[in-house]
Design an enzyme around this catalytic site. Structure first.
Site, PDB file in Angstrom:
ATOM      1  N   ASP A 177      80.710  47.145   0.836  1.00 17.33           N
ATOM      2  CA  ASP A 177      82.359  47.117   1.048  1.00 17.33           C
ATOM      3  C   ASP A 177      82.587  48.486   1.066  1.00 17.33           C
ATOM      4  O   ASP A 177      81.850  49.347   0.555  1.00 17.33           O
ATOM      5  CB  ASP A 177      82.967  46.466  -0.067  1.00 17.33           C
TER       6      ASP A 177
ATOM      7  N   ASP B 148      86.173  50.236   0.467  1.00 16.87           N
ATOM      8  CA  ASP B 148      87.386  50.556  -0.507  1.00 16.87           C
ATOM      9  C   ASP B 148      87.089  50.399  -1.985  1.00 16.87           C
ATOM     10  O   ASP B 148      86.881  49.059  -2.060  1.00 16.87           O
ATOM     11  CB  ASP B 148      88.771  50.084  -0.186  1.00 16.87           C
TER      12      ASP B 148
ATOM     13  N   SER C 135     100.212  43.371  11.623  1.00 16.51           N
ATOM     14  CA  SER C 135     100.133  44.473  11.273  1.00 16.51           C
ATOM     15  C   SER C 135      99.651  45.432  12.465  1.00 16.51           C
ATOM     16  O   SER C 135     100.098  46.389  12.892  1.00 16.51           O
ATOM     17  CB  SER C 135      99.040  44.708  10.342  1.00 16.51           C
TER      18      SER C 135
ATOM     19  N   SER D 181      84.279  46.435   6.109  1.00 15.65           N
ATOM     20  CA  SER D 181      85.559  46.834   5.676  1.00 15.65           C
ATOM     21  C   SER D 181      86.362  45.852   6.398  1.00 15.65           C
ATOM     22  O   SER D 181      86.553  46.106   7.556  1.00 15.65           O
ATOM     23  CB  SER D 181      86.026  48.165   5.536  1.00 15.65           C
ATOM     24  N   ALA D 182      87.496  45.234   5.859  1.00 14.19           N
ATOM     25  CA  ALA D 182      88.445  44.513   6.314  1.00 14.19           C
ATOM     26  C   ALA D 182      89.948  45.269   6.656  1.00 14.19           C
ATOM     27  O   ALA D 182      90.707  44.931   6.886  1.00 14.19           O
ATOM     28  CB  ALA D 182      88.820  43.253   5.610  1.00 14.19           C
TER      29      ALA D 182
ATOM     30  N   GLU E 110      97.113  35.978  -0.382  1.00 15.78           N
ATOM     31  CA  GLU E 110      95.628  36.455  -0.510  1.00 15.78           C
ATOM     32  C   GLU E 110      95.002  36.312  -1.853  1.00 15.78           C
ATOM     33  O   GLU E 110      93.768  35.718  -1.989  1.00 15.78           O
ATOM     34  CB  GLU E 110      95.502  37.943  -0.163  1.00 15.78           C
TER      35      GLU E 110
ATOM     36  N   ASP F 107      83.599  45.377  -4.701  1.00 13.73           N
ATOM     37  CA  ASP F 107      84.377  45.560  -5.940  1.00 13.73           C
ATOM     38  C   ASP F 107      85.383  44.042  -6.069  1.00 13.73           C
ATOM     39  O   ASP F 107      85.861  43.895  -7.025  1.00 13.73           O
ATOM     40  CB  ASP F 107      85.134  46.510  -6.034  1.00 13.73           C
TER      41      ASP F 107
HETATM   42  C1  LIG Z   1      96.580  43.607   7.233  1.00 15.29           C
HETATM   43  N1  LIG Z   1      96.141  44.196   5.787  1.00 15.29           N
HETATM   44  C2  LIG Z   1      95.383  43.930   4.700  1.00 15.29           C
HETATM   45  N2  LIG Z   1      95.544  44.767   3.812  1.00 15.29           N
HETATM   46  C3  LIG Z   1      94.644  44.765   2.638  1.00 15.29           C
HETATM   47  O1  LIG Z   1      93.654  45.476   2.961  1.00 15.29           O
HETATM   48  C4  LIG Z   1      92.292  44.849   2.233  1.00 15.29           C
HETATM   49  C5  LIG Z   1      91.056  45.097   2.977  1.00 15.29           C
HETATM   50  O2  LIG Z   1      90.217  44.212   2.582  1.00 15.29           O
HETATM   51  P1  LIG Z   1      88.782  44.741   2.180  1.00 15.29           P
HETATM   52  O3  LIG Z   1      87.948  45.459   3.295  1.00 15.29           O
HETATM   53  O4  LIG Z   1      87.892  43.683   1.353  1.00 15.29           O
HETATM   54  O5  LIG Z   1      88.971  45.991   1.243  1.00 15.29           O
HETATM   55  P2  LIG Z   1      89.249  46.203  -0.321  1.00 15.29           P
HETATM   56  O6  LIG Z   1      88.032  46.870  -0.454  1.00 15.29           O
HETATM   57  O7  LIG Z   1      90.156  46.904  -0.066  1.00 15.29           O
HETATM   58  O8  LIG Z   1      89.215  44.889  -0.981  1.00 15.29           O
HETATM   59  C6  LIG Z   1      92.593  43.219   1.990  1.00 15.29           C
HETATM   60  O9  LIG Z   1      92.423  42.869   0.537  1.00 15.29           O
HETATM   61  C7  LIG Z   1      94.426  43.284   2.144  1.00 15.29           C
HETATM   62  O10 LIG Z   1      94.872  43.140   0.866  1.00 15.29           O
HETATM   63  C8  LIG Z   1      96.423  45.722   4.046  1.00 15.29           C
HETATM   64  N3  LIG Z   1      96.838  46.588   3.044  1.00 15.29           N
HETATM   65  C9  LIG Z   1      97.756  47.390   3.760  1.00 15.29           C
HETATM   66  N4  LIG Z   1      98.138  48.415   3.229  1.00 15.29           N
HETATM   67  N5  LIG Z   1      98.178  47.261   5.121  1.00 15.29           N
HETATM   68  C10 LIG Z   1      97.912  46.041   5.923  1.00 15.29           C
HETATM   69  O11 LIG Z   1      98.298  45.967   6.779  1.00 15.29           O
HETATM   70  C11 LIG Z   1      96.943  45.424   5.450  1.00 15.29           C
HETATM   71 MG   LIG Z   2      87.025  46.771  -2.146  1.00 17.01          MG
END
Ligand SMILES: C[n+]1cn([C@@H]2O[C@H](COP(=O)(O)OP(=O)(O)O)[C@@H](O)[C@H]2O)c2nc(N)[nH]c(=O)c21
Ligand SMILES: [Mg+2]
Length: 330
Positions: A57, A59, A126, A173-174, A105, A246
């Site tokens: 991952d 973030d 988004s 990464s999402a 979520e 994480d």
């Molecule tokens: C569509 N969208 C999703 N997220 C968040 O982005 C995260 C991306 O998910 P992840 O890739 O699992 O990242 P992580 O390491 O931060 O957990 C998700 O958990 C959502 O809460 C978002 N966060 C923001 N600030 N803005 C957005 O438009 C948005």
């Molecule tokens: Mg993360």
């Protein structure tokens, strides 16, 4: 060496015992099943670098959950959202979406299939908000660059070793891929063996036009979205996998790889440690509590590397060439 073992394989010369790996014996390093971890580590060491791949991952896994100077590190979406040139109502609207969908979520009661629909809605909306205006990616680079020192301690060394051993690294990464790549480039860890699969901004006629396909949301963030693609071809025979994340969902990032694979999941736990401990212990093989370093993955890699050096003392590493192009088509 460790205590006398009755098991024959554990008596083998070169068998690695968990008690001999200091990083796994630290107070904040927890394991539900240390014997399973030991078994997998030995599989990894015997199999060598050519069978390894890393899935991580971004973030708060590659970036720190807590920095030494207390400065909060934004998420990849957060880096984009803080760009000053975005239209006035953008931040307001994106925050509205966050307040609507984030509780869904993290809702512990809603079934996953129902959540998936909402998450697709969120990412789609988004994307629509990030459409129809000009945006200079240099601004994103400038924002991301401010956090190039916010990577976990040892990330640089870890990525260097992975490059040297030609072990493919998939950063999943999402969030927003442009921020991820920009930060990793500016931190000098975007080596040719690193591939980022994420949501990338799309431009049409000079204007922002949402995200490129396929959408990566938190519930399809696993190797099934890679099937049939170029990266999949590169890694599908690499059945020794270290997964790092994480969030609880990160533990499933290797879903889609052959069932016979050996997967070692490392989870970085920081928030609500007591409340989350049991779930993390069930999802991850190794749980690191408030560990802002890469020492555990580094230690595992060093074991694999050392054995490999013993087998190939003259530098012929015998590994296939694995040059994944960053951001190439899946
Ligand atoms: C569509 N969208 C999703 N997220 C968040 O982005 C995260 C991306 O998910 P992840 O890739 O699992 O990242 P992580 O390491 O931060 O957990 C998700 O958990 C959502 O809460 C978002 N966060 C923001 N600030 N803005 C957005 O438009 C948005
Ligand atoms: Mg993360």
């Amino acid at each position: 060496m460790g205590v006398t073992e009755s098991n024959e394989s554990q008596d083998r010369v070169g068998y690695v015992h968990i008690q001999d790996i200091p990083q796994l014996n630290q107070e904040h390093c927890r394991m539900r099943d240390p014997q399973r971890v030991e078994r997998i580590i030995n599989e990894f060491v015997c199999g060598g670098p050519e069978r390894m791949q890393i899935v991580s991952d971004f973030d708060y896994t590659i970036t720190k959950q807590r920095t030494d100077d207390g400065v909060a590190v934004p998420s990849s979406f957060g880096i984009f959202n803080s760009c000053k040139s975005l239209p006035d109502n953008f931040k307001e609207e994106i925050d509205k979406l966050f307040h609507k969908y984030h509780p869904i979520e993290i809702d512990p009661h809603m079934p996953i299939p129902e959540k998936v629909q909402y998450m697709i809605e969120w990412w789609t909306q988004s994307g629509k908000l990030a459409s129809g205006f000009a945006f200079d990616l240099a601004e994103l680079d400038q924002m991301a660059g401010q956090f190039r020192h916010a990577l976990r301690d040892g990330t640089h060394e870890l990525f260097q070793a992975l490059q040297r051993l030609r072990i493919p690294v998939l950063v999943f990464s999402a969030g927003l891929g442009n921020s991820v790549v920009s930060l990793m480039q500016q931190a000098n860890i975007m080596h040719p063996n690193v591939k980022v699969v994420s949501n990338f901004l799309r431009f049409r006629d000079g204007l922002l036009d949402g995200f490129q396909e396929p959408m990566i949301h938190i519930f399809n963030k696993n190797e099934t979205v890679l099937e049939g693609g170029e990266y999949y071809e590169l890694v599908h025979t690499r059945d020794h996998i270290i997964v790092m994340g994480d969030s609880l969902g990160d533990a499933d990032m290797a879903a889609g790889v052959p069932a016979s694979s050996h997967i070692l999941r490392i989870g970085f736990l920081f928030h609500h440690v007591e409340a989350n401990m049991e779930k993390y212990m069930n999802a991850f093989d190794i749980v690191l509590v408030d560990d802002q370093t890469m020492s555990v993955p580094q230690a595992l890699l060093a074991l694999i590397d050392n054995r490999h050096q013993m087998r190939h003392p003259h530098g012929s590493n015998g590994t296939a060439s694995v040059q994944a192009q960053p951001n190439s088509a899946l």
